[in-house]
Design a protein around this motif. Structure first.
Motif, short mmCIF file in Angstrom:
data_model
loop_
_atom_site.label_atom_id
_atom_site.label_comp_id
_atom_site.label_asym_id
_atom_site.label_seq_id
_atom_site.Cartn_x
_atom_site.Cartn_y
_atom_site.Cartn_z
N ILE A 163 101.48 31.60 5.12
CA ILE A 163 102.58 30.82 4.56
C ILE A 163 102.10 29.38 4.47
O ILE A 163 101.71 28.78 5.48
CB ILE A 163 103.85 30.90 5.42
N GLU A 164 102.09 28.82 3.26
CA GLU A 164 101.62 27.45 3.05
C GLU A 164 102.64 26.68 2.21
O GLU A 164 103.41 27.27 1.45
CB GLU A 164 100.28 27.44 2.32
N ILE A 165 102.60 25.35 2.35
CA ILE A 165 103.43 24.45 1.54
C ILE A 165 102.51 23.60 0.68
O ILE A 165 101.61 22.94 1.19
CB ILE A 165 104.32 23.57 2.42
N THR A 186 93.13 36.33 0.99
CA THR A 186 92.66 37.63 1.43
C THR A 186 93.70 38.69 1.08
O THR A 186 94.85 38.34 0.72
CB THR A 186 92.44 37.61 2.95
N PRO A 187 93.37 39.97 1.16
CA PRO A 187 94.36 41.01 0.87
C PRO A 187 95.61 40.85 1.75
O PRO A 187 95.53 40.49 2.92
CB PRO A 187 93.61 42.30 1.20
N GLY A 188 96.75 41.13 1.15
CA GLY A 188 98.03 40.97 1.82
C GLY A 188 98.97 40.15 0.97
O GLY A 188 98.66 39.78 -0.17
N VAL A 189 100.14 39.84 1.54
CA VAL A 189 101.16 39.06 0.84
C VAL A 189 101.14 37.63 1.36
O VAL A 189 101.27 37.40 2.56
CB VAL A 189 102.56 39.66 1.04
N HIS A 190 100.98 36.68 0.46
CA HIS A 190 100.93 35.27 0.81
C HIS A 190 102.14 34.56 0.19
O HIS A 190 102.56 34.89 -0.93
CB HIS A 190 99.64 34.63 0.29
N LEU A 191 102.66 33.56 0.90
CA LEU A 191 103.80 32.78 0.42
C LEU A 191 103.37 31.33 0.27
O LEU A 191 102.90 30.70 1.23
CB LEU A 191 104.96 32.88 1.41
#
Length: 253
Positions: A163-165, A186-191
């Motif tokens: 999770i990044e802003i 990387t693989p996966g769900v990022h916000l």
């Protein structure tokens, strides 16, 4: 599918003011924005609701118990006395709100904000929080009642690979940072959380120069808008094989 890279690009504060509404919609229709966190207690929520119905932008409830601006002030939807300062509007900081707000008043207010979405005929895909957790004990209860994930909660937040802003960075550094960020996913769900807006006089008038929130009024929002609508950024996403998703479909195979 397992092993792929999924990126949610979220626009916060939809409904706060007209400039934010226009920017958020434009970032969704012309850029890489995939969902909008929407503030039911704010004066421009009705416009945001209309734009959402016509565009289909996925929405979350940006649960709001604070109002940070000097000159744009909003009030709660309910009459809980612990929710407001001397002027009858929400507190300016999370620390002030947390010191005052009772769990009972918070639950009642946040429930009213969720209900306002339903009254506008809007589907809710997730809940999050504006500025920070002013009433930590209330958010999971509201999400449970709504049957939707609270994405910053202790359980839901662990589902994200990161999770990044984007917002609180100098404008000149945002594009290099964004390109490096995309290359490193990387693989996966990022916000990725953004705060978009178009250039309108109201942005500069939200708060007084030199205040703690001054850069959040215009500088951060206009530079976020530039990044999420930048063709090079979209091209990089395509080249890196990144899938743009929202909470509506991020965790489905």
């Amino acid at each position: 599918m397992a092993g792929d890279i999924r990126l949610i690009v979220q626009g916060d504060d939809f409904g706060m003011c007209h400039a934010v509404n226009v920017g958020t919609l434009r970032a969704y229709q012309e850029g890489i924005l995939t969902q909008a966190s929407t503030m039911a207690a704010c004066p421009w929520f009705t416009e945001a609701a209309a734009l959402a119905r016509s565009s289909g932008i996925p929405l979350g409830v940006h649960q709001t118990l604070t109002c940070e601006w000097d000159y744009l002030r909003w009030r709660p939807l309910t009459d809980g006395p612990s929710l407001v300062g001397a002027d009858g509007t929400f507190f300016r900081t999370v620390a002030e709100a947390r010191a005052s707000i009772t769990r009972q008043d918070a639950v009642r207010e946040l429930s009213a904000q969720v209900a306002k979405f339903a009254a506008e005929g809007l589907d809710i895909h997730y809940l999050d929080v504006h500025m920070g957790e002013s009433a930590p004990d209330a958010y999971d209860e509201i999400a449970s009642a709504a049957g939707k994930p609270y994405i910053y909660g202790p359980v839901e937040s662990r589902r994200f690979a990161s999770i990044e802003i984007l917002s609180d960075r100098d404008a000149a550094t945002k594009k290099p940072w964004m390109l490096a960020y995309l290359a490193g996913l990387t693989p996966g769900v990022h916000l990725l959380v953004t705060h978009c807006a178009v250039a309108e006089p109201e942005l500069a008038a939200l708060t007084a120069p030199g205040t703690e929130t001054y850069r959040w009024a215009e500088e951060y929002r206009l530079s976020d808008q530039a990044i999420v609508t930048d063709p090079e950024i979209r091209k990089t996403i395509e080249n890196e094989g990144i899938n743009l998703v929202s909470m509506r479909n991020a965790f489905t195979d």
